[in-house]
Every structure is written in structure tokens, then in C-alpha cells.
Design an enzyme around this catalytic site. Structure first.
Site, short mmCIF file in Angstrom:
data_model
loop_
_atom_site.label_atom_id
_atom_site.label_comp_id
_atom_site.label_asym_id
_atom_site.label_seq_id
_atom_site.Cartn_x
_atom_site.Cartn_y
_atom_site.Cartn_z
N ARG A 97 -14.15 1.23 23.39
CA ARG A 97 -14.74 1.02 22.39
C ARG A 97 -15.43 -0.34 22.02
O ARG A 97 -14.41 -1.07 22.05
CB ARG A 97 -13.68 1.43 21.06
CG ARG A 97 -13.39 3.00 21.15
CD ARG A 97 -12.45 3.35 19.95
NE ARG A 97 -13.05 3.24 18.67
CZ ARG A 97 -12.61 3.48 17.50
NH1 ARG A 97 -11.15 3.61 17.58
NH2 ARG A 97 -13.18 3.18 16.35
N GLY B 10 -13.20 -4.43 22.08
CA GLY B 10 -13.83 -5.59 22.72
C GLY B 10 -13.96 -6.63 21.64
O GLY B 10 -13.64 -7.75 22.26
N ARG B 11 -13.89 -6.43 20.50
CA ARG B 11 -13.92 -7.39 19.34
C ARG B 11 -12.59 -8.20 19.41
O ARG B 11 -12.14 -9.05 18.80
CB ARG B 11 -14.35 -7.00 18.14
CG ARG B 11 -15.75 -6.53 18.35
CD ARG B 11 -16.28 -5.85 17.09
NE ARG B 11 -17.65 -5.14 17.28
CZ ARG B 11 -18.69 -5.08 16.79
NH1 ARG B 11 -18.63 -5.83 15.43
NH2 ARG B 11 -19.51 -4.43 16.82
N ASP C 11 -17.92 11.41 38.61
CA ASP C 11 -18.74 12.23 39.21
C ASP C 11 -19.10 13.60 39.04
O ASP C 11 -18.19 14.16 38.27
CB ASP C 11 -18.78 12.15 40.79
CG ASP C 11 -19.08 10.97 41.50
OD1 ASP C 11 -20.24 10.80 41.42
OD2 ASP C 11 -18.38 10.65 42.47
N GLU D 241 -7.67 1.79 32.69
CA GLU D 241 -7.15 0.47 33.24
C GLU D 241 -7.07 -0.59 31.94
O GLU D 241 -8.09 -1.01 31.77
CB GLU D 241 -7.88 0.19 34.52
CG GLU D 241 -7.98 1.15 35.61
CD GLU D 241 -9.35 1.76 35.09
OE1 GLU D 241 -10.04 1.22 34.75
OE2 GLU D 241 -9.45 2.87 35.85
N GLN E 156 -15.37 6.31 24.77
CA GLN E 156 -16.31 7.39 24.66
C GLN E 156 -16.88 7.96 26.03
O GLN E 156 -16.80 7.07 26.91
CB GLN E 156 -17.39 7.29 23.71
CG GLN E 156 -18.17 6.09 24.00
CD GLN E 156 -17.68 4.72 23.07
OE1 GLN E 156 -17.58 3.85 23.66
NE2 GLN E 156 -17.60 5.08 22.11
N TYR F 60 -17.46 16.59 42.96
CA TYR F 60 -16.27 15.59 43.30
C TYR F 60 -14.78 16.40 43.51
O TYR F 60 -14.25 15.87 44.62
CB TYR F 60 -15.96 14.70 42.00
CG TYR F 60 -14.92 13.89 42.42
CD1 TYR F 60 -14.99 12.62 42.98
CD2 TYR F 60 -13.53 14.22 41.85
CE1 TYR F 60 -13.77 12.00 43.02
CE2 TYR F 60 -12.37 13.46 42.06
CZ TYR F 60 -12.70 12.06 42.59
OH TYR F 60 -11.47 11.16 42.87
N LYS G 48 -9.64 11.95 45.81
CA LYS G 48 -8.20 11.58 45.71
C LYS G 48 -7.37 11.95 44.41
O LYS G 48 -6.43 12.16 44.12
CB LYS G 48 -7.90 10.11 46.06
CG LYS G 48 -8.34 9.49 47.42
CD LYS G 48 -7.98 8.19 47.69
CE LYS G 48 -8.73 7.31 46.85
NZ LYS G 48 -10.17 7.14 47.69
N GLN H 211 -6.41 15.75 38.18
CA GLN H 211 -5.21 14.88 38.09
C GLN H 211 -4.92 15.29 36.27
O GLN H 211 -5.90 15.30 35.59
CB GLN H 211 -5.53 13.62 38.04
CG GLN H 211 -6.74 13.13 37.17
CD GLN H 211 -7.29 11.50 37.57
OE1 GLN H 211 -6.43 10.95 38.55
NE2 GLN H 211 -7.97 10.88 36.68
#
Length: 206
Positions: free
Chosen positions: A117, A121-122, A135, A145, A163, A177, A184, A188
Site C-alpha cells: 500500500r 510507503g509513506r 505466476d 517480506e 493489493q 506454477y 517450491k 502454501q
């Protein structure tokens, strides 16, 4: 071709794209908002040796977590004070893996991209580093992360963190994928640590 809000509703209603749970209020003009789950992973290694299994702690929060920058000093007293002052369940510093609440399934002719979002960042909080690409044919939850770059930031379970932008490919992938043997993270349903040690090019060097 990026899917618009109309396209997203059409693909979800026709079950070509699965988003579970789905909230119509989270559909934007050409994106879908995803929310923060309760499970996290914190690595314990001093060095990331990418040919070995990475040691980590997996934990769950009830409501909130404070994420501090990497060099932010923390000790038991500071953590206790933060928890009491800000009423947070957990206090950590450095990078952290999280996951979305949403489980997504894409057909072989739709790929997606995760973006954090702009509001995050702000305050200099990033919720993905290099792993924003999804994929076609992917099935699973989205791993986040998370890194705070300026001051400690408090995140809350179930709040919107980013988003998904969906794109239609020119033709369907022959193998999606989740159908590839080397994938891998297919399927999940929880936060997962890096499995880069399974990369075939690393094995070939042995």
C-alpha cells in the site's frame, strides 16, 4: 491486459479466479486488496547460507505486532515497555515474513503482482522485497517480506496490507506454477521460510 474491477468480479463469480475469503469492498478499479494474517516467521541465523536450511521461529499474534528497524536496540526491558505502552502482542526488529489471510488460485492464463500500500510507503514500511510476482497457475497464500526502514511500525491482524493486480496472458501456460515439479511454494496455506536450498542449480554444483 490488466483486469479491471468488472473483470475481477467476472473472474471470481465464474470461479476462474479463486480468492478466499473474498470481500467485494476490497475490489479497486484494477486491483484487489489483501489483508494481514496472524502467522509470522523470524529467522535466527547470523548468516543466510542459501545452500542450507534456514533456522527460524514461527509464531502467531492475537491482534498486533510492532516491527522495528534492523539496528533498533531491543532488550527485555524495552520490549516489555513497548508492549505495555502500545498494547501490542509482539515486538521484533529486522526483517519478518508474514502471510495474507487470502488464499488465491489462478488459472493458467492469469498471472498477478503484489504491491504494498502507498500509505505504508509513506511511513517507510515495505511489505515485499523482490517477491511480488505470482505466476499463472499459482495456488496458495501470498508470503510477505516485511521491513520497517525508519521508526517502529505497529501492524494489526486483518488490516489491508497491499493489493493484487491481475493480468491476462496472451495464451495459457502449458504448465501452471502449481503443476511444475520444481515449484517450491505451491499450495502454501501458511507463512513459509525460504526454500532456496532446493534450487536445482545449487544441487548441480555439489
Amino acid at each position: 491486459m490488466i483486469l479491471s474491477d468488472k473483470d475481477i468480479f467476472d473472474y471470481v463469480n465464474s470461479k476462474r479466479v479463486l480468492i478466499e475469503p473474498f470481500n467485494s469492498k476490497f475490489v479497486g478499479p484494477c486491483s484487489y486488496d489483501v489483508t494481514l494474517g496472524s502467522e509470522f516467521i523470524k529467522y535466527k541465523d547470523d548468516v543466510y547460507d542459501l545452500k542450507k536450511s534456514l533456522s527460524h521461529n514461527k509464531f502467531e499474534i492475537e491482534n498486533s505486532i510492532m516491527i522495528c528497524p534492523l539496528n533498533h536496540h531491543l532488550d527485555e526491558t524495552i520490549i516489555k515497555n513497548y508492549k505495555e505502552k502500545y498494547n501490542v502482542n509482539c515486538v521484533v526488529s529486522g526483517g519478518l515474513l508474514g502471510t495474507t489471510n487470502e488464499y488465491v488460485e489462478l488459472p493458467n492464463d492469469v498471472c498477478a503482482q503484489y504491491q504494498g500500500r502507498s500509505s505504508f510507503g509513506r511511513v517507510f514500511l515495505q511489505t515485499h522485497q523482490t517477491a511480488g510476482w505470482i505466476d499463472s497457475g499459482f495456488k496458495g497464500k501470498i508470503t510477505l517480506e516485511i521491513v520497517a526502514y525508519d521508526k517502529p511500525v505497529i501492524l494489526y491482524k486483518n488490516q489491508r496490507v497491499g493489493q493484487l493486480i491481475f493480468s491476462k496472458t496472451l495464451s495459457p501456460a502449458d504448465t501452471g506454477y502449481s503443476d511444475r515439479e520444481c515449484s517450491k511454494y505451491a499450495g502454501q496455506k501458511s507463512v513459509m521460510a525460504s526454500l532456496i536450498k532446493k534450487d536445482f542449480e545449487i544441487d548441480e554444483e555439489e
